[in-house]
Write a protein that holds these residues in place. Structure first.
Motif, PDB file in Angstrom:
ATOM      1  N   ARG A  23       1.000  -0.995  -0.047  1.00  0.00           N
ATOM      2  CA  ARG A  23       0.023   0.150   0.714  1.00  0.00           C
ATOM      3  C   ARG A  23       0.917   1.224  -0.247  1.00  0.00           C
ATOM      4  NH1 ARG A  23      -2.658   0.132   6.212  1.00  0.00           N
ATOM      5  NH2 ARG A  23      -0.300  -0.404   6.834  1.00  0.00           N
ATOM      6  N   ALA A  24      -0.368   2.160   0.403  1.00  0.00           N
ATOM      7  CA  ALA A  24       1.062   3.479  -0.404  1.00  0.00           C
ATOM      8  C   ALA A  24       1.491   4.124   1.121  1.00  0.00           C
ATOM      9  CB  ALA A  24      -0.009   4.662  -0.998  1.00  0.00           C
ATOM     10  N   MET A  25       2.336   4.021   1.272  1.00  0.00           N
ATOM     11  CA  MET A  25       3.337   4.782   1.836  1.00  0.00           C
ATOM     12  C   MET A  25       3.666   6.599   2.167  1.00  0.00           C
ATOM     13  SD  MET A  25       6.074   2.198   2.212  1.00  0.00           S
ATOM     14  CE  MET A  25       7.219   2.073   3.815  1.00  0.00           C
ATOM     15  N   ARG A  26       3.488   7.492   3.424  1.00  0.00           N
ATOM     16  CA  ARG A  26       3.791   8.648   3.224  1.00  0.00           C
ATOM     17  C   ARG A  26       5.613   8.926   3.494  1.00  0.00           C
ATOM     18  NH1 ARG A  26       1.292  12.378   7.304  1.00  0.00           N
ATOM     19  NH2 ARG A  26       2.486  13.677   6.593  1.00  0.00           N
ATOM     20  N   CYS A  52       8.563   2.817  -3.105  1.00  0.00           N
ATOM     21  CA  CYS A  52       8.425   3.153  -1.980  1.00  0.00           C
ATOM     22  C   CYS A  52       6.696   3.279  -2.135  1.00  0.00           C
ATOM     23  CB  CYS A  52       8.915   4.192  -1.424  1.00  0.00           C
ATOM     24  SG  CYS A  52      10.512   3.805  -0.170  1.00  0.00           S
ATOM     25  N   LYS A  53       6.201   3.454  -3.288  1.00  0.00           N
ATOM     26  CA  LYS A  53       4.209   3.798  -3.503  1.00  0.00           C
ATOM     27  C   LYS A  53       4.177   5.122  -2.657  1.00  0.00           C
ATOM     28  CE  LYS A  53       2.660  -0.690  -4.909  1.00  0.00           C
ATOM     29  NZ  LYS A  53       1.247  -1.133  -4.815  1.00  0.00           N
ATOM     30  N   ILE A  54       5.083   5.705  -3.049  1.00  0.00           N
ATOM     31  CA  ILE A  54       5.256   7.912  -2.093  1.00  0.00           C
ATOM     32  C   ILE A  54       4.539   8.446  -2.734  1.00  0.00           C
ATOM     33  CG2 ILE A  54       6.455   9.250  -1.731  1.00  0.00           C
ATOM     34  CD1 ILE A  54       8.522   8.364  -1.286  1.00  0.00           C
ATOM     35  N   PRO A  55       2.737   8.914  -2.111  1.00  0.00           N
ATOM     36  CA  PRO A  55       2.267   9.643  -3.501  1.00  0.00           C
ATOM     37  C   PRO A  55       2.222  11.052  -3.669  1.00  0.00           C
ATOM     38  CG  PRO A  55       1.079   8.767  -1.682  1.00  0.00           C
ATOM     39  CD  PRO A  55       2.558   8.620  -1.204  1.00  0.00           C
ATOM     40  N   VAL A  56       3.230  11.175  -2.015  1.00  0.00           N
ATOM     41  CA  VAL A  56       3.144  12.762  -1.830  1.00  0.00           C
ATOM     42  C   VAL A  56       4.547  13.119  -2.023  1.00  0.00           C
ATOM     43  CG1 VAL A  56       2.169  15.031  -0.713  1.00  0.00           C
ATOM     44  CG2 VAL A  56       1.102  13.198  -1.793  1.00  0.00           C
ATOM     45  N   ILE A  57       5.552  14.158  -2.697  1.00  0.00           N
ATOM     46  CA  ILE A  57       6.395  14.609  -1.494  1.00  0.00           C
ATOM     47  C   ILE A  57       5.932  15.846  -0.579  1.00  0.00           C
ATOM     48  CG2 ILE A  57       8.304  16.115  -2.639  1.00  0.00           C
ATOM     49  CD1 ILE A  57       8.534  15.216  -5.527  1.00  0.00           C
ATOM     50  N   ASP A  74       9.846   5.106  -9.942  1.00  0.00           N
ATOM     51  CA  ASP A  74       9.158   4.095  -9.181  1.00  0.00           C
ATOM     52  C   ASP A  74       8.391   4.159  -7.991  1.00  0.00           C
ATOM     53  OD1 ASP A  74       9.935   2.423 -11.406  1.00  0.00           O
ATOM     54  OD2 ASP A  74      11.854   1.965  -9.928  1.00  0.00           O
ATOM     55  N   ASN A  75       7.386   4.987  -7.861  1.00  0.00           N
ATOM     56  CA  ASN A  75       6.739   5.784  -7.082  1.00  0.00           C
ATOM     57  C   ASN A  75       5.341   5.656  -7.687  1.00  0.00           C
ATOM     58  OD1 ASN A  75       7.839   5.638  -3.850  1.00  0.00           O
ATOM     59  ND2 ASN A  75       9.732   6.609  -5.316  1.00  0.00           N
ATOM     60  N   ASP A  76       4.202   6.391  -6.356  1.00  0.00           N
ATOM     61  CA  ASP A  76       2.963   6.711  -6.816  1.00  0.00           C
ATOM     62  C   ASP A  76       2.779   8.240  -7.351  1.00  0.00           C
ATOM     63  OD1 ASP A  76       2.171   4.043  -7.402  1.00  0.00           O
ATOM     64  OD2 ASP A  76       1.841   4.510  -5.302  1.00  0.00           O
ATOM     65  N   ILE A  99       3.520  10.896 -12.814  1.00  0.00           N
ATOM     66  CA  ILE A  99       2.915  12.966 -12.836  1.00  0.00           C
ATOM     67  C   ILE A  99       2.544  13.428 -14.088  1.00  0.00           C
ATOM     68  CG2 ILE A  99       4.676  14.719 -12.377  1.00  0.00           C
ATOM     69  CD1 ILE A  99       6.532  12.764 -11.237  1.00  0.00           C
ATOM     70  N   SER A 100       1.782  14.377 -14.131  1.00  0.00           N
ATOM     71  CA  SER A 100       0.978  14.943 -14.657  1.00  0.00           C
ATOM     72  C   SER A 100       1.104  16.660 -14.498  1.00  0.00           C
ATOM     73  CB  SER A 100      -0.270  14.742 -14.897  1.00  0.00           C
ATOM     74  OG  SER A 100      -1.147  14.961 -13.357  1.00  0.00           O
ATOM     75  N   ARG A 101       1.452  17.118 -13.075  1.00  0.00           N
ATOM     76  CA  ARG A 101       1.311  18.381 -12.957  1.00  0.00           C
ATOM     77  C   ARG A 101       2.755  18.795 -12.290  1.00  0.00           C
ATOM     78  NH1 ARG A 101      -1.960  17.682 -15.704  1.00  0.00           N
ATOM     79  NH2 ARG A 101      -4.482  19.106 -15.573  1.00  0.00           N
ATOM     80  N   ILE A 102       2.992  20.243 -13.161  1.00  0.00           N
ATOM     81  CA  ILE A 102       4.680  20.422 -11.675  1.00  0.00           C
ATOM     82  C   ILE A 102       4.229  21.532 -10.939  1.00  0.00           C
ATOM     83  CG2 ILE A 102       7.009  21.451 -12.266  1.00  0.00           C
ATOM     84  CD1 ILE A 102       7.414  19.227 -14.115  1.00  0.00           C
ATOM     85  N   ALA A 103       4.015  21.733 -10.976  1.00  0.00           N
ATOM     86  CA  ALA A 103       3.567  23.367  -9.309  1.00  0.00           C
ATOM     87  C   ALA A 103       4.502  24.313  -9.852  1.00  0.00           C
ATOM     88  CB  ALA A 103       4.406  23.472  -8.017  1.00  0.00           C
ATOM     89  N   GLU A 104       4.177  25.083 -10.054  1.00  0.00           N
ATOM     90  CA  GLU A 104       4.691  26.495 -10.635  1.00  0.00           C
ATOM     91  C   GLU A 104       6.101  26.797 -10.191  1.00  0.00           C
ATOM     92  OE1 GLU A 104       3.303  31.487 -12.105  1.00  0.00           O
ATOM     93  OE2 GLU A 104       1.765  30.129 -11.020  1.00  0.00           O
ATOM     94  N   ASP A 105       5.697  26.424  -8.852  1.00  0.00           N
ATOM     95  CA  ASP A 105       7.062  26.910  -7.735  1.00  0.00           C
ATOM     96  C   ASP A 105       8.028  26.040  -7.111  1.00  0.00           C
ATOM     97  OD1 ASP A 105       4.873  26.133  -5.910  1.00  0.00           O
ATOM     98  OD2 ASP A 105       5.359  27.663  -4.469  1.00  0.00           O
TER      99      ASP A 105
END
Length: 306
Positions: A23-26, A52-57, A74-76, A99-105
């Motif tokens: 499962r996803a890991m923080r 590690c199935k990391i969903p968010v940086i 190889d994450n999420d 990844i489908s988006r890159i934050a402006e900053d």
């Protein structure tokens, strides 16, 4: 899991693939502390967070800015951003995510970032790459196996928009003739129009919501129509009739047998309107034809009588 650096027993001749978490890991401080660290072939200290199935940086401040390279392969991940100030970080590996988006900053806190590898993601539009074009220190960039690479003029656009420090794009060195061709392609008003055509801005916020709301408003049936269809369903006597009325309720179109005479006239009016031009076009055809010229036989008969 492999991302925590636990070793699995090795037997000669047996290749054991690394285990992925179920499962996803923080990305917690504990995970950062347990993740493997090493020196890469470029003698850079790297932190390995692969698989590690990391969903968010998040929580990268816990690295204490100790690494020149961070591997998120190889994450999420869906979006790139949320970096703390990391002055040492020079290489960012983001292969095979979603990844489908890159934050402006996204890259503002990374002043020395030189290499970004985004191979095997889901970036689709050139406008989504704008944060990459603002990286003044960028030298190597890979976007292979992203839908955006199939957009017309993708490579010349990136060469034109990115800093001149960019030397390698998609593992191919940028040649001087490519820079000149890109500058010529996007020069002047014609070039601006081409950029607007191939990299249109993405609608966000109120504009996108307003457009969606307007379309929904057009498509949605009125409450009166919904009530009339529901009443008809309650009074229906057969399954076929109920099924037909349920379909009408989903589409929001009032069936003909439930329409009043006035509504039928309104619905029929647009269909009758086009007939007027057809009649006006046919009118000239009814004009009387000119009298036919006298037959030649009559003239010949007169000559005989004479």
């Amino acid at each position: 899991p492999a991302c925590l650096g636990r070793r699995r027993p090795h037997r000669p001749g047996l290749v054991v693939p690394p285990r992925r978490p179920s499962r996803a890991m923080r990305l917690t401080l504990e995970l950062l502390q347990q993740a493997p660290q090493s020196l890469n072939p470029a003698s850079q200290r790297q932190l390995l967070l692969r698989g590690c199935k990391i969903p968010v940086i998040e929580n990268l401040g816990g690295t204490m800015d100790a690494y020149e390279c961070i591997d998120f392969s190889d994450n999420d991940l869906i979006k790139v951003g949320n970096f703390p100030p990391l002055k040492r970080l020079g290489v960012l590996l983001l292969m095979n995510n979603r990844i489908s988006r890159i934050a402006e900053d996204a890259f503002h806190p990374l002043p020395n970032l030189r290499s970004v590898i985004l191979t095997g993601n889901k970036l689709e539009m050139l406008v989504d790459l704008e944060p990459l074009t603002k990286l003044a220190t960028l030298e190597r960039l890979s976007l292979l196996d992203n839908p955006v690479t199939k957009v017309k003029h993708y490579r010349p656009y990136m060469i034109f928009k990115c800093s001149k420090s960019l030397r390698i794009l998609d593992f191919n060195r940028i040649k001087d003739k490519e820079r000149k061709a890109a500058a010529l392609l996007f020069a002047g008003d014609r070039g601006k129009k081409l950029i607007e055509e191939i990299a249109p801005p993405r609608l966000v916020g109120k504009e996108a919501m307003g457009g969606a709301a307007a379309e929904a408003k057009k498509a949605a049936p009125s409450p009166e129509v919904i009530e009339r269809i529901k009443k008809a369903i309650a009074e229906a006597e057969t399954i076929e009739e109920v099924t037909r009325l349920e379909k009408a309720l989903k589409t929001g179109v009032l069936p003909d047998d439930l329409q009043s005479p006035d509504e039928k006239k309104v619905a029929a009016a647009p269909a009758a309107a086009p007939k007027a031009p057809a009649e006006s076009v046919a009118a000239p055809a009814a004009e009387p034809k000119a009298a036919p010229p006298a037959k030649k036989e009559d003239g010949d008969a007169m000559k005989v009588d004479g």
